[in-house]
Design a protein around this motif. Structure first.
Motif, PDB file in Angstrom:
ATOM      1  N   ALA A 122       0.705  -1.820  -0.202  1.00 31.77           N
ATOM      2  CA  ALA A 122       0.217   0.186  -0.086  1.00 31.77           C
ATOM      3  C   ALA A 122       0.520   1.118   0.259  1.00 31.77           C
ATOM      4  O   ALA A 122       0.616   2.545  -0.761  1.00 31.77           O
ATOM      5  CB  ALA A 122      -1.073   0.233   1.404  1.00 31.77           C
ATOM      6  N   ALA A 123       1.884   1.550   0.792  1.00 32.94           N
ATOM      7  CA  ALA A 123       2.535   2.053   0.596  1.00 32.94           C
ATOM      8  C   ALA A 123       4.012   2.761  -0.517  1.00 32.94           C
ATOM      9  O   ALA A 123       3.573   3.950  -0.710  1.00 32.94           O
ATOM     10  CB  ALA A 123       3.925   2.249   2.373  1.00 32.94           C
ATOM     11  N   VAL A 149      -1.617   9.626  13.859  1.00 28.37           N
ATOM     12  CA  VAL A 149      -0.731   7.961  14.369  1.00 28.37           C
ATOM     13  C   VAL A 149      -1.199   8.343  15.854  1.00 28.37           C
ATOM     14  O   VAL A 149      -0.911   9.257  16.228  1.00 28.37           O
ATOM     15  CB  VAL A 149       0.941   7.889  14.681  1.00 28.37           C
ATOM     16  CG1 VAL A 149       1.172   7.176  14.967  1.00 28.37           C
ATOM     17  CG2 VAL A 149       1.023   8.871  12.830  1.00 28.37           C
ATOM     18  N   LEU A 150      -2.240   7.565  15.935  1.00 28.68           N
ATOM     19  CA  LEU A 150      -3.545   7.599  16.977  1.00 28.68           C
ATOM     20  C   LEU A 150      -3.105   6.722  17.737  1.00 28.68           C
ATOM     21  O   LEU A 150      -3.840   5.764  17.525  1.00 28.68           O
ATOM     22  CB  LEU A 150      -4.795   8.078  16.886  1.00 28.68           C
ATOM     23  CG  LEU A 150      -4.874   9.952  16.059  1.00 28.68           C
ATOM     24  CD1 LEU A 150      -6.305  10.989  16.354  1.00 28.68           C
ATOM     25  CD2 LEU A 150      -3.805  10.732  18.084  1.00 28.68           C
ATOM     26  N   SER A 162      -4.247   3.689   4.979  1.00 27.34           N
ATOM     27  CA  SER A 162      -4.892   4.082   6.307  1.00 27.34           C
ATOM     28  C   SER A 162      -3.886   2.149   6.484  1.00 27.34           C
ATOM     29  O   SER A 162      -4.172   1.388   6.303  1.00 27.34           O
ATOM     30  CB  SER A 162      -5.966   3.366   6.187  1.00 27.34           C
ATOM     31  OG  SER A 162      -7.325   2.790   6.916  1.00 27.34           O
ATOM     32  N   GLU A 163      -3.982   2.054   7.893  1.00 32.42           N
ATOM     33  CA  GLU A 163      -3.099   1.345   8.614  1.00 32.42           C
ATOM     34  C   GLU A 163      -3.601   0.845  10.196  1.00 32.42           C
ATOM     35  O   GLU A 163      -3.536   1.518  10.814  1.00 32.42           O
ATOM     36  CB  GLU A 163      -1.661   1.576   8.803  1.00 32.42           C
ATOM     37  CG  GLU A 163      -0.940   0.406  10.031  1.00 32.42           C
ATOM     38  CD  GLU A 163       0.381   0.781  10.370  1.00 32.42           C
ATOM     39  OE1 GLU A 163       0.795   1.771   9.938  1.00 32.42           O
ATOM     40  OE2 GLU A 163       0.394  -0.534  11.531  1.00 32.42           O
ATOM     41  N   PHE A 164      -4.897   0.032   9.870  1.00 32.24           N
ATOM     42  CA  PHE A 164      -5.802  -0.161  10.914  1.00 32.24           C
ATOM     43  C   PHE A 164      -6.209  -1.558  10.498  1.00 32.24           C
ATOM     44  O   PHE A 164      -6.273  -2.087   9.876  1.00 32.24           O
ATOM     45  CB  PHE A 164      -6.888   0.610  11.195  1.00 32.24           C
ATOM     46  CG  PHE A 164      -7.922   0.138  12.242  1.00 32.24           C
ATOM     47  CD1 PHE A 164      -7.760   0.873  13.256  1.00 32.24           C
ATOM     48  CD2 PHE A 164      -9.271  -0.471  12.122  1.00 32.24           C
ATOM     49  CE1 PHE A 164      -8.362   0.558  14.401  1.00 32.24           C
ATOM     50  CE2 PHE A 164      -9.435  -0.469  13.107  1.00 32.24           C
ATOM     51  CZ  PHE A 164      -9.373  -0.706  14.027  1.00 32.24           C
ATOM     52  N   ASP A 198      -0.732  -4.873   6.791  1.00 34.18           N
ATOM     53  CA  ASP A 198      -0.627  -3.712   5.794  1.00 34.18           C
ATOM     54  C   ASP A 198      -1.559  -2.742   5.197  1.00 34.18           C
ATOM     55  O   ASP A 198      -3.261  -3.209   5.505  1.00 34.18           O
ATOM     56  CB  ASP A 198      -1.543  -5.227   4.735  1.00 34.18           C
ATOM     57  CG  ASP A 198      -0.313  -5.848   4.730  1.00 34.18           C
ATOM     58  OD1 ASP A 198       1.080  -6.484   4.968  1.00 34.18           O
ATOM     59  OD2 ASP A 198      -0.119  -7.383   3.752  1.00 34.18           O
ATOM     60  N   GLY A 199      -1.030  -2.029   4.629  1.00 33.79           N
ATOM     61  CA  GLY A 199      -1.709  -0.795   4.879  1.00 33.79           C
ATOM     62  C   GLY A 199      -2.692  -0.996   3.879  1.00 33.79           C
ATOM     63  O   GLY A 199      -2.502  -1.888   3.175  1.00 33.79           O
ATOM     64  N   ARG A 200      -4.320  -0.144   3.767  1.00 35.22           N
ATOM     65  CA  ARG A 200      -5.087   0.275   2.688  1.00 35.22           C
ATOM     66  C   ARG A 200      -5.001   1.473   1.907  1.00 35.22           C
ATOM     67  O   ARG A 200      -4.900   2.191   2.239  1.00 35.22           O
ATOM     68  CB  ARG A 200      -6.717  -0.065   3.372  1.00 35.22           C
ATOM     69  CG  ARG A 200      -6.296  -0.975   4.038  1.00 35.22           C
ATOM     70  CD  ARG A 200      -8.028  -1.404   4.681  1.00 35.22           C
ATOM     71  NE  ARG A 200      -7.815  -3.123   5.983  1.00 35.22           N
ATOM     72  CZ  ARG A 200      -9.010  -3.711   5.597  1.00 35.22           C
ATOM     73  NH1 ARG A 200      -9.427  -3.752   4.606  1.00 35.22           N
ATOM     74  NH2 ARG A 200      -8.520  -4.365   6.757  1.00 35.22           N
TER      75      ARG A 200
END
Ligand code: NAD
Length: 385
Positions: free
Chosen positions: A135-136, A158-159, A265-267, A272-274
């Motif tokens: 994703a990045a 970055v929370l 988005s990383e959650f 893996d980021g989306r």
């Protein structure tokens, strides 16, 4: 030299047998033509247990004993302030270095590390494995292929959630001397690196820090906000915290001069980021929303386990760079630049004014009250010094 190892197999030593060493050991185990021949830790029990778990022939208690194993590569997985001594000793022995992030906690130390590796003619790679997420890389491709044009507006949120136990479990965490900083130094540095990878050289940093949740047990910041100006004229905002419950993970948005935006988005943290890429007026690619029942507050060992494929990709790149004789994808200089940005947030928080690194971008007028703190990198991390 161990006669059972084929001639072209690169001999690897791992220093520091704590949490992140598993990612390095898994990565080397997955790669051809490398073999971990020794592990090292100041805690002999940890070194022995790691060697036994991974079938490594040698468990030693000093870097010099590890270097006696005729290494080609050393992986540095010790706490950040100890990186320099290991890297200088390895470079002096002519051994290529893969170092965990942050490269160091002060810029002078980081620059000595780069200079020592340059002088010795060895490669220095620093782990920013999030650059290797598909994703990045997809976001980066939207810059390289012109979809975004020039990236001009960036945003990183970055929370994250950390329990007090996270800071309590290792004595080195949470102090200015032994950890060098809080959420900026340890977590947000990955996303600062992504912002600089996408938006280029930094020109100016204005920021502030505070400690909202963990003040009872750490002296460093658990929260920070910053405005970053880049040499291109692009601007970005960063908000980072380990005081969020539940964790909201990480969102990065990059908008370019075409008007298109790429969102990463990383959650939960570590997955893996989306990526969603929004061209002007239309969504050209979207991935499904995160499931509602996702567990947000992921424990640290699970986060690190999820990063193993990306550690493996970066370590593979490093091994291939040695074979090619080229620089690895993430160099010591890249790592120094990321460190420079976060140290500037500390400096700006201390002085209350921006830190400037380069001439203001041409054509951008100097704003009234835009006071220049200093042209050079900050000398100290400690915002109260
Ligand atoms: N790339 C990432 O996403 C990522 C994730 C976690 C940690 N890290 C980095 O990895 C490094 C280590 O973090 P960790 O969580 O594994 O720490 P840790 O405390 O779990 O492990 C560190 C180990 O190093 C050993 N050690 C300390 N000083 C030493 C020395 N001089 N020589 C040999 N051994 C020594 C300790 O005994 C311990 O076993 C830190 O710089 C951290 O920022 C990176």
């Amino acid at each position: 030299m161990n006669q059972q190892i084929p001639r072209r197999t690169l001999r690897v030593g791992v220093v520091g047998c704590g949490m992140i060493s598993r990612n390095h050991l898994e990565a080397f185990a997955a790669l051809d033509a490398v073999q971990v021949v020794g592990v090292c830790d100041v805690d002999p029990g940890r070194a022995r247990a790691t060697a036994a778990a991974w079938g490594v022939g040698n468990a030693v208690g000093s870097v010099s004993a590890l270097l006696d194993l005729e290494l080609d590569i050393i992986s540095v997985c010790t706490p950040h302030p100890t990186h320099e001594a290991v890297v200088l000793e390895a470079a002096g022995a002519g051994v290529h270095v893969l170092c965990e992030k942050p490269i160091a906690i002060d810029l002078a130390s980081a620059e000595r590390m780069v200079a020592a590796c340059d002088a010795a003619g060895v490669k220095l790679g620093v782990l920013f494995q999030r650059r290797f997420w598909p994703a990045a890389q997809r976001v980066r491709a939207t810059i390289d292929d012109g979809t975004l044009g020039t990236p001009v507006i960036g945003h990183a949120s970055v929370l994250l959630h950390r329990d007090p136990d996270y800071y309590a479990k290792d004595a080195w965490r949470g102090t200015w001397d032994t950890d060098g900083g809080g959420v900026l130094m340890t977590q947000a540095i990955h996303y600062i690196d992504l912002l600089q990878w996408y938006m280029g050289d930094i020109a100016e940093v204005y920021g502030t820090i505070n400690t909202f949740k963990h003040g009872g047990h750490i002296e460093v910041e658990d929260s920070a906000s910053a405005v970053l100006k880049f040499a291109s004229g692009g601007i970005a905002t960063l908000s980072a915290s380990t005081a969020a419950t539940p964790s909201l993970g990480v969102q990065i948005r990059i908008t370019g001069t075409t008007g298109a935006t790429a969102e990463l988005s990383e959650f939960p943290e570590g997955t893996d980021g989306r990526v969603t890429i929004m061209a002007t007026g239309e969504t050209v690619r979207a991935t499904p929303a995160h499931p509602e029942d996702t567990e947000a507050n992921v424990d640290l060992s699970s986060i690190n386990a999820r990063l193993i494929p990306h550690h493996t990709s970066q370590i593979r790149d490093f091994v291939q760079a040695l074979a090619r004789g080229t620089d690895p994808a993430v160099t010591g200089r890249d790592a120094n630049n990321a460190l420079r940005i976060l140290l500037a947030v500390y400096e700006s928080a201390r002085t209350g004014v921006p830190v400037r690194f380069a001439p203001f971008p041409p054509g951008v007028p100097e704003a009234p009250g835009n006071v220049v703190a200093r042209a050079a990198a900050p000398a100290a991390n400690h915002p109260r010094s």
